[in-house]
Design a protein around this motif. Sequence first.
Motif, PDB file in Angstrom:
ATOM      1  N   ASN A  55     -26.092   0.749   6.319  1.00 24.74           N
ATOM      2  CA  ASN A  55     -25.062  -0.239   6.666  1.00 24.74           C
ATOM      3  C   ASN A  55     -23.679   0.285   6.291  1.00 24.74           C
ATOM      4  O   ASN A  55     -22.729   0.115   7.050  1.00 24.74           O
ATOM      5  CB  ASN A  55     -25.323  -1.563   5.958  1.00 24.74           C
ATOM      6  CG  ASN A  55     -26.467  -2.328   6.579  1.00 24.74           C
ATOM      7  OD1 ASN A  55     -26.875  -2.060   7.700  1.00 24.74           O
ATOM      8  ND2 ASN A  55     -27.006  -3.279   5.825  1.00 24.74           N
ATOM      9  N   ARG A  56     -23.581   0.899   5.131  1.00 25.47           N
ATOM     10  CA  ARG A  56     -22.303   1.442   4.679  1.00 25.47           C
ATOM     11  C   ARG A  56     -21.852   2.571   5.601  1.00 25.47           C
ATOM     12  O   ARG A  56     -20.702   2.614   6.031  1.00 25.47           O
ATOM     13  CB  ARG A  56     -22.429   1.965   3.254  1.00 25.47           C
ATOM     14  CG  ARG A  56     -21.117   2.506   2.710  1.00 25.47           C
ATOM     15  CD  ARG A  56     -21.254   3.104   1.355  1.00 25.47           C
ATOM     16  NE  ARG A  56     -21.908   2.162   0.448  1.00 25.47           N
ATOM     17  CZ  ARG A  56     -22.152   2.412  -0.823  1.00 25.47           C
ATOM     18  NH1 ARG A  56     -21.827   3.575  -1.348  1.00 25.47           N
ATOM     19  NH2 ARG A  56     -22.752   1.515  -1.587  1.00 25.47           N
ATOM     20  N   ILE A  88     -18.568   2.581   7.963  1.00 29.81           N
ATOM     21  CA  ILE A  88     -17.549   3.627   7.852  1.00 29.81           C
ATOM     22  C   ILE A  88     -17.359   4.314   9.197  1.00 29.81           C
ATOM     23  O   ILE A  88     -16.230   4.528   9.650  1.00 29.81           O
ATOM     24  CB  ILE A  88     -17.926   4.635   6.745  1.00 29.81           C
ATOM     25  CG1 ILE A  88     -17.791   3.960   5.368  1.00 29.81           C
ATOM     26  CG2 ILE A  88     -17.049   5.890   6.819  1.00 29.81           C
ATOM     27  CD1 ILE A  88     -18.335   4.782   4.222  1.00 29.81           C
ATOM     28  N   LEU A  89     -18.449   4.659   9.855  1.00 31.87           N
ATOM     29  CA  LEU A  89     -18.371   5.321  11.156  1.00 31.87           C
ATOM     30  C   LEU A  89     -17.676   4.429  12.190  1.00 31.87           C
ATOM     31  O   LEU A  89     -16.790   4.877  12.924  1.00 31.87           O
ATOM     32  CB  LEU A  89     -19.773   5.713  11.635  1.00 31.87           C
ATOM     33  CG  LEU A  89     -19.843   6.464  12.957  1.00 31.87           C
ATOM     34  CD1 LEU A  89     -19.093   7.787  12.857  1.00 31.87           C
ATOM     35  CD2 LEU A  89     -21.287   6.694  13.349  1.00 31.87           C
ATOM     36  N   LYS A  90     -18.070   3.166  12.216  1.00 35.52           N
ATOM     37  CA  LYS A  90     -17.480   2.216  13.162  1.00 35.52           C
ATOM     38  C   LYS A  90     -15.981   2.069  12.901  1.00 35.52           C
ATOM     39  O   LYS A  90     -15.170   2.082  13.837  1.00 35.52           O
ATOM     40  CB  LYS A  90     -18.181   0.866  13.033  1.00 35.52           C
ATOM     41  CG  LYS A  90     -17.627  -0.230  13.898  1.00 35.52           C
ATOM     42  CD  LYS A  90     -18.365  -1.533  13.637  1.00 35.52           C
ATOM     43  CE  LYS A  90     -17.599  -2.702  14.198  1.00 35.52           C
ATOM     44  NZ  LYS A  90     -18.160  -3.978  13.795  1.00 35.52           N
ATOM     45  N   THR A  91     -15.615   1.939  11.639  1.00 36.96           N
ATOM     46  CA  THR A  91     -14.207   1.772  11.277  1.00 36.96           C
ATOM     47  C   THR A  91     -13.412   3.026  11.585  1.00 36.96           C
ATOM     48  O   THR A  91     -12.290   2.946  12.107  1.00 36.96           O
ATOM     49  CB  THR A  91     -14.085   1.395   9.784  1.00 36.96           C
ATOM     50  OG1 THR A  91     -14.829   0.202   9.552  1.00 36.96           O
ATOM     51  CG2 THR A  91     -12.634   1.177   9.394  1.00 36.96           C
ATOM     52  N   GLN A  92     -13.981   4.191  11.308  1.00 36.22           N
ATOM     53  CA  GLN A  92     -13.290   5.445  11.614  1.00 36.22           C
ATOM     54  C   GLN A  92     -13.080   5.615  13.120  1.00 36.22           C
ATOM     55  O   GLN A  92     -12.025   6.060  13.564  1.00 36.22           O
ATOM     56  CB  GLN A  92     -14.063   6.644  11.058  1.00 36.22           C
ATOM     57  CG  GLN A  92     -13.921   6.806   9.568  1.00 36.22           C
ATOM     58  CD  GLN A  92     -14.728   7.986   9.024  1.00 36.22           C
ATOM     59  OE1 GLN A  92     -15.709   8.421   9.628  1.00 36.22           O
ATOM     60  NE2 GLN A  92     -14.316   8.477   7.863  1.00 36.22           N
TER      61      GLN A  92
END
Length: 103
Positions: A4-5, A9-13
């Motif tokens: 999930n983390r 992070i990937l989605k936000t980046q």
Amino acid sequence: MMNNRDAYILKTQMKLNELNISLVELKNKIEQKANLAYEKSFLEVKKLQAQSLLIHTNLDAIKLATEESLESLVDNTEALQQAFINSCRYFQFQMSNYEENRK
């Protein structure tokens, strides 16, 4: 929990990268418009300088004019001067509006 983390992070980046690309594109568009505005302003200043030179030329002609041609030259110079004043005021108005819109 790690997945999930990492996914977050990937989605936000990815979203951040998209926004940064959009920001660069916007910056490029703004720079293009600023360059175009500069070119237009520069050309307008050149036109105003040409008008001013024409008035100075007329003033030189008035110095040498005969009485018969004097009135015509003065009328012509007055018309040129009024057009020059109006052009200068309009250009100054445009520049002040441009500066206000940039804030």
